[in-house]
Design a protein around this motif. Structure first.
Motif, PDB file in Angstrom:
ATOM      1  N   THR A 254      25.420  44.904  53.016  1.00  8.44           N
ATOM      2  CA  THR A 254      25.929  43.767  52.422  1.00  8.44           C
ATOM      3  C   THR A 254      27.368  44.084  51.937  1.00  8.44           C
ATOM      4  N   GLU A 258      31.363  42.551  53.088  1.00  2.00           N
ATOM      5  CA  GLU A 258      32.097  41.855  52.173  1.00  2.00           C
ATOM      6  C   GLU A 258      33.509  42.383  52.280  1.00  2.00           C
ATOM      7  N   GLU A 559      26.825  39.152  59.717  1.00  2.00           N
ATOM      8  CA  GLU A 559      26.306  38.869  58.446  1.00  2.00           C
ATOM      9  C   GLU A 559      24.735  38.129  58.759  1.00  2.00           C
ATOM     10  N   SER A 562      22.805  41.233  58.982  1.00  2.90           N
ATOM     11  CA  SER A 562      22.435  41.895  57.589  1.00  2.90           C
ATOM     12  C   SER A 562      21.574  40.990  57.050  1.00  2.90           C
ATOM     13  N   ILE A 563      21.273  39.881  57.253  1.00  2.00           N
ATOM     14  CA  ILE A 563      20.202  39.220  56.511  1.00  2.00           C
ATOM     15  C   ILE A 563      18.891  39.403  57.363  1.00  2.00           C
ATOM     16  N   VAL A 566      17.686  42.738  55.775  1.00  2.00           N
ATOM     17  CA  VAL A 566      17.136  42.631  54.442  1.00  2.00           C
ATOM     18  C   VAL A 566      15.572  42.543  54.516  1.00  2.00           C
ATOM     19  N   PHE A 601      16.591  40.323  46.791  1.00  2.00           N
ATOM     20  CA  PHE A 601      17.732  40.807  47.308  1.00  2.00           C
ATOM     21  C   PHE A 601      18.274  39.531  48.216  1.00  2.00           C
ATOM     22  N   LYS A 605      22.362  39.036  47.518  1.00  2.00           N
ATOM     23  CA  LYS A 605      23.091  38.984  48.612  1.00  2.00           C
ATOM     24  C   LYS A 605      24.181  37.586  48.548  1.00  2.00           C
TER      25      LYS A 605
END
Lengths: 650, 650
Positions: A254, A258, A559, A562-563, A566, A601, A605
């Motif tokens: 995360t 960013e 992104e 990255s989700i 999680v 989480f 995020k």
């Protein structure tokens, strides 16, 4: 500086761009195109300078194409073009402003008549842009080709390109500059950042952002690599202790993404692309349809109904993609069956041959995946072409989406299956290692060894040419141009980003069961930087500079990954024996807890993504200042224009 | 049209805005302010027309404040102001373009000298904007008040307002227009849409968008209400069959919010606010800090370090909010304990008194919640003020967030507790009904009955005044102004949106266990439209028109709620006996399935939000056309400005 480039003395201008027409182009079409390029701007021409590369055909050049033209322009013309293009340059007060010819003296680095103010890549982009927007006036067809119709407002160059008369337009290398860049970039192995500003100056923003991202990604992965080493080599690692590592992973993905947005915004700001307004996008060359009027520009151009395109997307492309995904899953299941069968065979009667047979399913599966990837890529390109998107950017987005989904499934489906259906952690670890290492070796071969070999072969050919002309150390300019025209074309950063995307997936999704993955990826990326640099400098034709403010659709892709990471990491944590031992009697309680943690989480995020501004504060202020000043200037201008008659009343 | 408004004949202009100074303001300050307002623009004034409401104090006006001033302006001045403000108006070709004084003749509806081109609300907004931007030149303090310092560039009006010299600035009602609006809007009960364009013309975009959203929300809820009726009245409903209803709910919330964005964009486009550029925002009046230089404008203004503000937010406000949430949860637990205790008492020995006692905990809890809400609101306002935000918009966002989170917890925590901890569906249903119906009755009382009563009382007073002056049917203009000055100020749409937000929450989160909720909300909303309209037209001072392109932070709030609704509804589905019966032996399998379904829904939601464009195609095209034309115009202008010297070379 690059204006000093040596060029045969028959022309007085600096050649920037090469324009190659088909060998058998009718002379009238050639003449007509050249005249349009040379024509004054006020008459609708481009006002460039053009000369034929090989004016008189010498004996040994017979086999070469005579229709290669060099295009250049005067400094004034280029500066006016820079304004047309909306280039943003550093102003004398340090802020970034849209360049205007009228205020040229107020820009930093502008000296004398403007020589050296624009980089060569910018000049080439200007020439390309102006050539692309050279429009037909009243012409009804290209002279000599009655079948190649032109309607008013149509881009001449795009038309001739799509009809195969114009073979290619490409920018020339600057040998001196390239040599300097190569030496600081990749020719010595040393601990230093890449010269991103120089890369951007030579290759443009899009490529520089790729290399910037590659470097950032590598550096950002270092902490994970360092944490991963003790996990791998010491006792810490026993499949059970990976909870801490998974949590590190979650936070890392995360924060890393960013932070990249902010870092990328800084780069784009200093390169002047962050606040650059997108020009109106022309239809892509392959776009076809009934001739109609564009509702935005009012120009005559092909029109294709949106509804029809949606039908094609949702009724053909989408089912096809889903079918392909299904087939890919079936192939995977066959692979697992085959592996099980071979394993059973080996267990019953272990011989040398069954031992060898153990490797067969994996090898066959890897080959099949590679073949499927290639076939699918062709199919995806064909389908996206057939969907008939009006804009190049939409086309690219649809193609990227199709390819991404399939590649994601091909690479990760087997890992997901092993992790969550078979729940076999040792096998997951082994598969991950195999996939990661083989794909890296393959990539290193395709991207470092192969280019190196091509480069060697090319050098040999060049040396042979040199010995023929016997001119000593320097290659004559004409030969150099011919050589560059023969080089293959760089097709954009798609495949490079795709590779990074998959590596990012391996690390963020499953590295908690194979903590050394991050280190492997770091090592891979370091060599990747060198091989990509070599490739772009030596193997391919110089690409046109492409203005870019960010890495575009790839930010979204990373992104999304990255989700998914999680969800995956939370599930892996929930499945660890260590965690399970806390809930000996109630499995459903454990699941509920894991789901709750996952939701927390995910919410965190989103909050993080919302709270961390995408553009750093100091750049926001600079942008706001320029906007404020232009608003104030507008107001002052209006005050002067206000009616002279006194206001009545009172 | 409203220019014909009757006004005592001592002035020749149409009064638009009223400016009330404190009764004891020193005469020199009054004179100075008036002179600055009247001064020519080129001398830094506002060039408006001003006159005192009550020039000669008559006997019966002794008790009235003499420092009430009427402000107006000539048509030319207003048109120039419209350009300053960046108003967007319909062009003669039907597109929406930024108004410029120079091209005024080319705008639709512009006739003669421009009378009637701008609505009264727009004129009032222009006057407010110009008064707000009336800046100090060299003055060091307000004449007569050496303590009220002024530094160059400071807004005079804001300074005097924050120091209590300037009491209020408010726009005047137009009785004729208001009567016409009221009659089409709320005075007859009939089946018709609200006259949104007229509302916008009279009250501005922000309020019109609220009423548009209220209407849209009500209509969008109709399908759910209709589906809910049979569920409620017939056998369909037995707590088990709510799976289908929950799925309807999920789809409905997503689609409804996406569609609103498009509908809202259409409204905002036709009102000219969609593409309006935001002007540079001035610091809010309450903002304080060390005097420094604004990095954007370079003007002298208070500066407050961001780091300090972040410390205040994260170290004080955030813990305080969390503490409040915790306290609210504790109160809830006490309530459940008390209810359990009372129920036990009643079960052991049921008498009339214990029967009455059963209601006590609920009533006390409701009262406590209401008190906590009010206290918290004050605390939140105080804290957000203390955080010292520079901009009004940031202040509003932080306040909204604080209030929203607390209200959400207060309203829904008990329902969540009943649903997921106690898992008592009949109780959930009963609580939902109680909460929904009581909050509706309360709101209807506060918003319909109370305003009606106030209105009645006010009418009486007006009639008494009328009989005093004995002027017949029409109230003299001065009295009317005094009356309006006494009315309370409308504090914005916050509370109205909050109410809708909570209603939306009841329906989207839990209506599957109480399907009639949607119908109740629809009925409530219908009366809400009438009571809100009555309130804004009759009870409050006319608010200044506020340009708005969308419902701002509320879109985000509603979307967050719809995401929470997905999670809640999936959990409720998983808990239904109907679904549970399919997984008699394995609870964890059921949970996994529910979680999977939830994830699929969430992904679908994001894909839908991504695929459905926020702005309808036909408006995108119109926006693109205006942008394209302005780009082309700029290019042409540049061509004319291009250097006259012929380009060298060739």
């Amino acid at each position: 500086m690059w204006a000093e480039m040596s060029f045969a003395d028959q022309t007085q201008f600096t050649p920037l761009v090469v324009c190659e027409l088909a060998e058998d182009t009718k002379e009238e079409a050639v003449e007509w195109l050249l005249s349009r390029i040379k024509e004054k701007q006020r008459n609708g021409g481009a006002e460039f300078q053009v000369s034929r590369l090989l004016p008189a055909l010498s004996q040994d050049d017979k086999k070469e194409n005579p229709n290669i033209f060099l295009v250049g322009a005067s400094w004034q013309r280029l500066l006016i073009g820079a304004e047309d293009l909306g280039l943003i340059k550093e102003f004398s007060d340090g802020s970034m402003r849209t360049f205007t010819y009228a205020n040229r003296e107020d820009f930093k680095d502008f000296q004398g008549d403007g020589d050296g103010f624009l980089s060569m890549a910018e000049c080439q982009l200007i020439i390309k842009h102006e050539l692309d927007t050279l429009r037909a006036k009243q012409e009804t067809y290209v002279p000599g080709y009655p079948k190649i119709k032109l309607y008013p407002g149509k881009s001449i160059v795009r038309r001739m390109h799509s009809k195969g008369i114009l073979l290619q337009i490409f920018p020339l290398h600057d040998k001196e500059e390239l040599k300097r860049l190569s030496s600081t970039w990749y020719q010595q192995i040393r601990m230093a950042f890449q010269p991103l500003d120089d890369i951007r100056r030579y290759f443009g923003e899009s490529l520089a952002l790729y290399f910037g991202f590659l470097e950032y990604f590598t550096l950002a992965m270092l902490p994970m690599a360092i944490i991963g080493i003790p996990y791998y080599f010491f006792d810490w690692e026993n499949y059970d202790n990976y909870v801490v590592f998974a949590i590190c992973n979650l936070i890392w993905t995360t924060v890393m993404l960013e932070m990249w947005k902010r870092f990328g915004a800084c780069l784009a700001y200093s390169w002047g692309t962050l606040s650059r307004k997108k020009a109106f996008e022309e239809p892509r060359p392959g776009f076809h349809g009934v001739l109609g009027h564009n509702p935005v520009t009012g120009r005559e151009e092909p029109v294709y109904p949106n509804a029809k395109r949606h039908l094609r997307i949702y009724l053909v492309s989408l089912p096809f993609v889903l079918l392909c995904l299904y087939v890919s899953l079936c192939v995977m299941m066959v692979y697992f069956d085959a592996e099980g069968w071979v394993l059973g065979l080996h267990d019953v009667e272990p011989t040398f041959w069954t031992g060898l047979l153990l490797f067969l399913p994996s090898i066959v599966y890897a080959v099949v995946i590679e073949i499927m990837n290639r076939l699918y890529r062709y199919a995806a390109e064909f389908l996206t072409d057939w969907e008939n998107h009006r804009l190049e950017s939409t086309y690219q987005n649809h193609l990227t989406l199709k390819v991404l989904v399939f590649n994601f499934l091909n690479c990760f489906a087997s890992l997901f299956y092993i992790a969550f259906v078979m729940q076999d952690m040792p096998l997951l670890r082994q598969s991950l290692a195999t996939l990661l290492i083989t794909s890296q070796i393959l990539n290193q071969f395709l991207e470092a060894f192969l280019p190196f070999w091509l480069q060697k072969r090319r050098n040999k050919r060049v040396q042979r040419n040199e010995s023929q002309t016997a001119l000593g150390s320097k290659l004559p300019f004409e030969k150099q141009v011919m050589l560059e025209a023969d080089m293959s074309t760089y097709l954009g950063t798609f495949d490079d980003y795709l590779e990074l995307f998959l590596l990012f997936g391996y690390v963020s999704l499953f590295s908690c069961v194979y903590p050394i993955a991050a280190l492997l990826v770091v090592l891979n990326n370091v060599t990747e930087i060198y091989s990509d640099a070599l490739k772009i400098c030596q193997v391919f034709k110089r690409p046109f500079s492409e203005p870019a403010a960010n890495i575009g659709v790839w930010q979204l892709a990373f992104e999304s990954m990255s989700i998914i990471a999680v969800v995956t990491n939370c599930a892996l944590i929930g499945m660890s024996p260590q965690v399970k031992s806390y809930f000996p009697e109630s499995e459903s309680q454990l699941i509920l807890l894991v789901v709750a943690v996952e939701h927390v989480f995910l919410v965190l995020k989103f909050i993080l993504a919302f709270v961390i501004p995408d553009i750093p504060k100091h750049i926001q202020i600079k942008l706001a200042r320029v906007e404020f000043e232009s608003m104030e200037a507008l107001k002052k201008k209006k005050m002067l224009e206000a009616p002279a008659t006194p206001i009545k009343g009172q």
